[in-house]
Design an enzyme around this catalytic site. Structure first.
Site, short mmCIF file in Angstrom:
data_model
loop_
_atom_site.label_atom_id
_atom_site.label_comp_id
_atom_site.label_asym_id
_atom_site.label_seq_id
_atom_site.Cartn_x
_atom_site.Cartn_y
_atom_site.Cartn_z
N LYS A 1 64.13 21.47 30.50
CA LYS A 1 63.23 21.00 31.91
C LYS A 1 64.35 20.72 33.05
O LYS A 1 64.19 21.16 34.16
CB LYS A 1 62.18 20.08 31.84
CG LYS A 1 61.16 20.69 30.72
CD LYS A 1 60.04 19.40 30.48
CE LYS A 1 58.97 19.97 29.61
NZ LYS A 1 58.21 18.80 28.96
N GLN B 1 57.26 12.45 28.29
CA GLN B 1 57.48 13.39 27.19
C GLN B 1 56.52 12.87 26.03
O GLN B 1 56.76 11.64 25.77
CB GLN B 1 58.64 13.61 26.58
CG GLN B 1 58.94 14.93 25.68
CD GLN B 1 58.65 16.13 26.14
OE1 GLN B 1 58.72 16.55 27.38
NE2 GLN B 1 57.91 17.04 25.19
N ASP C 1 52.51 17.31 34.78
CA ASP C 1 51.78 17.68 33.44
C ASP C 1 50.20 18.24 33.49
O ASP C 1 49.60 18.68 32.75
CB ASP C 1 52.22 16.67 32.25
CG ASP C 1 53.39 17.09 31.55
OD1 ASP C 1 53.72 18.16 31.59
OD2 ASP C 1 53.98 16.13 31.20
N1 GUN Z 1 54.89 17.42 24.54
C1 GUN Z 1 54.48 18.79 23.98
N2 GUN Z 1 54.23 19.41 25.08
C2 GUN Z 1 54.52 18.65 26.15
C3 GUN Z 1 54.01 18.86 27.49
O1 GUN Z 1 53.99 20.10 28.13
N3 GUN Z 1 54.44 17.93 28.44
C4 GUN Z 1 54.97 16.50 27.81
N4 GUN Z 1 55.06 15.77 28.75
N5 GUN Z 1 54.98 16.23 26.72
C5 GUN Z 1 54.56 17.39 25.76
#
Ligand code: GUN
Length: 297
Positions: A53, A97, A120
């Site tokens: 990211k 995350q 998100d």
């Molecule tokens: N864990 C698995 N997928 C995601 C996501 O799209 N965002 C976040 N923050 N954690 C995740």
């Protein structure tokens, strides 16, 4: 039949290219969109996702920061960090995350993020807005799936989509997007999960099958209707002594087998993953536009 491979990397590039003019307008106004990621613990997959990211932000000329915390960090410490990012005007998007270690409540952490920075789309307010059809942000992975379908010429309108998995990150918000009366939606949606009986009876009726239950190579050819579109959201590491790292990454679909019956299929890696990142970038640009008073476009 051998399935068309839906190239998520290429389609994610298209989405990113569409962002460049929006980014240019923001930069002219002196605003550089910035994304902050919070990583608690040392889960190697999470570390890799957060790194990817950050790299994507860099490639786009966006700011990014990663806040790392030890795996035994308290919930209070995490909430303090989130508050600090909420208050920082240079931070337009915040992601925490997942998964989080067990001493931290995921619900509490998710609700602590300023909903206007919740790129998100996990905050309960933003989830509710998606459900009632007036989204502030698009949930990243579900919106990535929809964008992938539409841009590869498989619009879900009028189709029967069967989703395997009911997580808050994928299954539930994807269902909420797909049954809306909206572009890239208008689907008939079935959500199947661990308590579903006769699973194959449902999956065999899917025009579009989305596998998002986190079970490596669970979907077999016998569960897929010939010609169906198969979207694989899973990413798991399975031991593989023939690989340098000692593992390989697989999805929730047994790819080599299912590609023989499906009409189209996404690979892992290179399918949904790059789309999730592209949507996250798009949401961060949108968040920056909102604070800069610019119209989204
Ligand atoms: N864990 C698995 N997928 C995601 C996501 O799209 N965002 C976040 N923050 N954690 C995740």
């Amino acid at each position: 039949m051998v399935a068309e491979i839906i190239d998520g990397k290429r389609i994610a590039e298209e989405v990113r290219a569409d962002l460049t003019s929006r980014l240019g307008r923001l930069v002219t106004k002196g605003v550089t969109p910035g994304l902050a990621a919070v990583l608690v613990g040392d889960n190697p997959a999470s570390q890799l996702y957060v790194k990817m990211k950050g790299k994507a932000c860099e490639e786009m000329g966006m700011d990014h920061w990663t806040v790392t915390m030890p795996k035994d960090a308290s919930e209070t410490r995490l909430l303090q960090e989130i508050d600090r990012l909420n208050a920082d005007p240079k931070v337009h998007g915040i992601l925490v995350q997942q998964p989080l270690p067990s001493q931290i409540s995921t619900e509490t952490a998710v609700a602590a993020v300023d909903p206007r920075k919740d790129v998100d789309c996990f905050h309960p307010e933003n989830v509710g807005l998606v459900l009632i059809g007036v989204p502030r942000f698009a949930p990243a992975t579900p919106a990535g799936v929809v964008e992938l379908l539409v841009r590869s010429g498989h619009d879900p309108g009028g189709k029967h989509v069967v989703i395997l998995g009911r997580s808050n990150i994928v299954g539930k918000p994807l269902a909420a997007l797909l049954f809306q009366k909206a572009r890239g939606a208008n689907a008939t949606v079935t959500v199947a999960h661990s308590a579903t009986r006769d699973l194959a009876e449902h999956t065999l009726r899917a025009d579009i099958l989305v596998a998002a239950m986190g079970q490596p190579e669970f979907v077999r050819a016998s569960m897929v209707r010939p010609g169906a579109i198969v979207i694989d959201v899973g990413t798991s590491r399975v031991p593989d002594a023939s690989k340098k790292q000692g593992y390989r990454t697989v999805g929730d679909v047994k790819f080599d087998e299912v590609r023989e019956v499906a009409g189209a299929i996404t690979p892992v890696p290179g399918g949904v993953g790059p789309m999730t990142i592209a949507m996250l970038l798009r949401n961060t640009v949108q968040a920056a536009e909102s604070t800069a008073g610019a119209p989204p476009g």
